[in-house]
Design a protein around this motif. Structure first.
Motif, PDB file in Angstrom:
ATOM      1  N   TYR A  44      39.452  43.467  37.612  1.00  0.00           N
ATOM      2  CA  TYR A  44      41.092  43.139  37.735  1.00  0.00           C
ATOM      3  C   TYR A  44      41.784  43.165  36.060  1.00  0.00           C
ATOM      4  O   TYR A  44      41.386  42.625  35.440  1.00  0.00           O
ATOM      5  CB  TYR A  44      41.302  41.891  38.420  1.00  0.00           C
ATOM      6  N   ALA A  47      45.068  38.587  36.458  1.00  0.00           N
ATOM      7  CA  ALA A  47      44.866  37.793  37.576  1.00  0.00           C
ATOM      8  C   ALA A  47      45.646  36.492  37.383  1.00  0.00           C
ATOM      9  O   ALA A  47      45.659  35.941  36.026  1.00  0.00           O
ATOM     10  CB  ALA A  47      43.264  37.386  37.714  1.00  0.00           C
ATOM     11  N   GLU A  49      45.239  32.330  38.592  1.00  0.00           N
ATOM     12  CA  GLU A  49      44.579  31.266  39.389  1.00  0.00           C
ATOM     13  C   GLU A  49      45.053  29.965  39.143  1.00  0.00           C
ATOM     14  O   GLU A  49      45.014  29.082  38.281  1.00  0.00           O
ATOM     15  CB  GLU A  49      42.869  31.283  39.058  1.00  0.00           C
ATOM     16  N   LEU A  61      35.677  34.062  37.411  1.00  0.00           N
ATOM     17  CA  LEU A  61      36.709  35.110  37.434  1.00  0.00           C
ATOM     18  C   LEU A  61      36.890  35.741  36.197  1.00  0.00           C
ATOM     19  O   LEU A  61      37.094  37.098  36.148  1.00  0.00           O
ATOM     20  CB  LEU A  61      38.056  34.427  37.755  1.00  0.00           C
ATOM     21  N   CYS A  65      37.810  39.886  34.795  1.00  0.00           N
ATOM     22  CA  CYS A  65      39.079  40.386  34.746  1.00  0.00           C
ATOM     23  C   CYS A  65      39.313  40.657  33.099  1.00  0.00           C
ATOM     24  O   CYS A  65      38.734  39.945  32.380  1.00  0.00           O
ATOM     25  CB  CYS A  65      39.983  38.829  34.934  1.00  0.00           C
ATOM     26  N   LEU A  68      43.334  36.991  32.472  1.00  0.00           N
ATOM     27  CA  LEU A  68      43.389  35.854  33.288  1.00  0.00           C
ATOM     28  C   LEU A  68      44.064  34.563  32.917  1.00  0.00           C
ATOM     29  O   LEU A  68      43.984  34.078  31.775  1.00  0.00           O
ATOM     30  CB  LEU A  68      41.876  35.141  33.845  1.00  0.00           C
ATOM     31  N   PHE A 107      50.643  40.496  39.424  1.00  0.00           N
ATOM     32  CA  PHE A 107      49.411  40.233  39.407  1.00  0.00           C
ATOM     33  C   PHE A 107      48.768  41.284  40.374  1.00  0.00           C
ATOM     34  O   PHE A 107      48.944  41.292  41.355  1.00  0.00           O
ATOM     35  CB  PHE A 107      48.870  38.925  39.517  1.00  0.00           C
ATOM     36  N   LEU A 109      45.594  40.181  41.119  1.00  0.00           N
ATOM     37  CA  LEU A 109      44.856  39.153  41.827  1.00  0.00           C
ATOM     38  C   LEU A 109      45.315  37.829  41.810  1.00  0.00           C
ATOM     39  O   LEU A 109      45.639  37.397  40.511  1.00  0.00           O
ATOM     40  CB  LEU A 109      43.265  39.241  41.261  1.00  0.00           C
TER      41      LEU A 109
END
Length: 200
Positions: A44, A47, A49, A61, A65, A68, A107, A109
């Protein structure tokens, strides 16, 4: 957060750097493996989170990525997550009160893990809208939530996921259900993993 304010999390992290035993419990390690295996793409670009806690899922993750962004509204959680990620220059961890604060950009993700059930109705509705609106044209949304009762719960996990499944711009491409937790993945692109790789 309806009744689950910062003091609750401050007390948890004051008592332990790992209040949910993310590393010790096989349940947590297995769930992280299932979350990562459910992601439909290997890599990705960008991302997000929110509610990253002390960063155990964030670390997993980060390996998938290019960039991130993770956040939590607890300064203790952010400190622990930053320590866990160490020198991972492609990871940014911020102290944010999501969903009221929300990062700019789109994003490919967005990961909502053990987060939505702490919010009041207005906050949950804002989180859901912003999560969908923040997805890129081929963006993926993953949600994973504990299903059993606990004192601080303000939302039903199944209902949180059902809302995303009703959104016409999303297609659910993965679903894993157990007595303990619910894991779903939706995408703006309905292709399966095999279809995306051109052999189905």
């Amino acid at each position: 957060m309806n009744g689950t304010g910062l003091s609750y999390f401050d007390e948890l992290y004051a008592a332990s750097d790992d209040p949910w035993l993310m590393q010790q419990r096989w349940y947590e390690r297995r769930k992280r493996d299932l979350v990562m295996a459910s992601l439909p793409r290997e890599r990705y670009q960008l991302a997000f989170e929110p509610g990253c806690g002390n960063g155990y899922l964030t670390a997993a993750l980060a390996r998938r990525c290019e960039r991130l962004l993770a956040s939590d509204f607890s300064t203790d959680a952010v400190r622990l997550a930053r320590s866990r990620l160490g020198d991972a220059g492609h990871v940014t961890i911020e102290c944010q009160h999501v969903p009221h604060a929300w990062p700019a950009g789109r994003f490919d993700l967005v990961v909502l893990s053990e987060f939505g059930f702490y919010l009041d109705d207005a906050e949950l509705a804002l989180l859901q809208r912003r999560s969908v609106d923040a997805l890129a044209d081929d963006g993926v949304l993953l949600a994973c939530h504990w299903r059993r009762p606990f004192a601080e719960r303000t939302q039903d996990s199944d209902a949180i996921h059902e809302w995303f499944s009703r959104q016409p711009q999303l297609t659910r491409i993965a679903h894993h259900e157990e007595a303990d937790f619910l894991l779903d993945v939706w995408s703006r692109q309905p292709a399966s993993v095999a279809q995306a790789e051109g052999f189905a």
